[in-house]
Design a protein around this motif. Sequence first.
Motif, PDB file in Angstrom:
ATOM      1  N   SER A  26       7.042   8.404   7.969  1.00 44.00           N
ATOM      2  CA  SER A  26       7.540   7.148   7.406  1.00 44.00           C
ATOM      3  C   SER A  26       9.006   6.939   7.714  1.00 44.00           C
ATOM      4  O   SER A  26       9.439   5.825   8.040  1.00 44.00           O
TER       5      SER A  26
ATOM      6  N   HIS B 185      10.636   8.786  -1.454  1.00 43.41           N
ATOM      7  CA  HIS B 185       9.558   7.806  -1.348  1.00 43.41           C
ATOM      8  C   HIS B 185       9.219   7.547   0.115  1.00 43.41           C
ATOM      9  O   HIS B 185      10.039   7.804   1.002  1.00 43.41           O
TER      10      HIS B 185
ATOM     11  N   PRO C 115       8.138   1.364   1.721  1.00 46.62           N
ATOM     12  CA  PRO C 115       7.178   0.460   1.067  1.00 46.62           C
ATOM     13  C   PRO C 115       6.560  -0.524   2.051  1.00 46.62           C
ATOM     14  O   PRO C 115       7.221  -0.996   2.976  1.00 46.62           O
TER      15      PRO C 115
ATOM     16  N   TYR D 130      13.324  -0.012  -3.644  1.00 50.07           N
ATOM     17  CA  TYR D 130      12.963   1.376  -3.358  1.00 50.07           C
ATOM     18  C   TYR D 130      14.194   2.250  -3.117  1.00 50.07           C
ATOM     19  O   TYR D 130      14.162   3.459  -3.381  1.00 50.07           O
TER      20      TYR D 130
ATOM     21  N   GLU E 261       3.790   2.007  -1.467  1.00 48.22           N
ATOM     22  CA  GLU E 261       3.889   2.983  -0.384  1.00 48.22           C
ATOM     23  C   GLU E 261       2.576   3.115   0.383  1.00 48.22           C
ATOM     24  O   GLU E 261       2.539   3.666   1.475  1.00 48.22           O
TER      25      GLU E 261
ATOM     26  N   HIS F 186       6.013  11.628   4.760  1.00 51.29           N
ATOM     27  CA  HIS F 186       7.404  11.217   4.578  1.00 51.29           C
ATOM     28  C   HIS F 186       8.163  11.286   5.905  1.00 51.29           C
ATOM     29  O   HIS F 186       8.934  10.377   6.247  1.00 51.29           O
TER      30      HIS F 186
ATOM     31  N   ASN G  90       5.677   4.609  -8.199  1.00 51.66           N
ATOM     32  CA  ASN G  90       5.738   5.575  -7.099  1.00 51.66           C
ATOM     33  C   ASN G  90       4.456   6.406  -7.073  1.00 51.66           C
ATOM     34  O   ASN G  90       3.854   6.692  -8.104  1.00 51.66           O
TER      35      ASN G  90
END
Length: 376
Positions: free
Chosen positions: A188, A203, A206, A278, A176, A185, A95
């Motif tokens: 994403s 996270h 990915p 993930y 990532e 984030h 990570n």
Amino acid sequence: MGFIAFLKTQFIVHLLIGFVFVVSGLIINFIQLCTLVLWPINKQLYRRVNCRLAYSLWSQLVMLLEWWSGTECTLFSDEDTVKTFGKEHVIIILNHNFEIDFLCGWTMTERFGVLGSSKVLAKRELLYVPLIGWTWYFLEIVFCKRKWEEDRDTVIEGLKRLSDYPEYMWFLLYCEGTRFTETKHRISMEVAESKGLPKLKYHLLPRTKGFTTAVQCLRGTVSAVYDVTLNFRGNKNPSLLGILYGKKYEADMCVRRFPLEDIPQDEKEAANWLHKLYQEKDALQEMYNQEGVFPGKKFKPPRRPWTLLNFLFWATVLLSPLFTFGFGVFASGSPLLILAFLGLVGAASFGVRRLIGVTEIEKGSSYGNQEFKKKE
């Protein structure tokens, strides 16, 4: 504050450490350049020599983590997994949340004897960064522009070239693509929602292309994938500057081993496997936040003296003539020479600060924002 702790906070001490790292790095890069003559004669000898030259540079940063700051790194895993460390080619998935996550990874590679041969899928901009990128070039690091249409052939060729690597290597993938920030984030997770993928709390989504390509190209060479989830006790967010100031941190790393034959060969299925991984990493982070530990047995691999001895060697070789030269400049009484020397010190300070800046989260790339921009 003790005397040693006081010294660790002093700018002049940081400058001397930076001087040793930079000058020794340039010397190492020059030696690496000379080793190119070995490539057509004995490729494997070239590789073994460069592994050791890279170790001599990277271990100075590991020394800062282990000996200067005294940061502790604890593994959470099982005995069978730990027994394989340093005894097989592997892909590492880590990570990308912290400025020094790479350094915690390096300290583990050092303790298991694979620091010099460690690899990474790196952004191409780093190729032009002195010391870091130049050393990686001679190590056959795979660089990419992060545009898959342009990267595909280059990445595949670079990975296949490593199939006969003579030293056990740990190939690091930051799936990532960039370091975690709240803004990235949010972007994403909007992308995840638009694609119907499960959202992650700790996270970024990915990127699967690099992973599936690495698995495909390195089958027959790599034995397993190590999934590593890193966190710091006390909810700390360490930095390389903090390490340089001697701040001690406690890093916990949960390591799980997945034999490569357990990962689907089909690209789409392998991508789904990564997304599921993930989700599990997210659950591990949630557990750590609630309980303060990862699952598994605790292991504390002992630090080795070689990183400290290597730094002391370079410090002895390089600082003795520097002090002699500096004393001579000030003893001369020449204002021009003194100003020139101070200018050189200032330039060195600026250079060291720029190198440290490469690791800072706020200096990270905007990679991962493109899809969101397209939506807008």
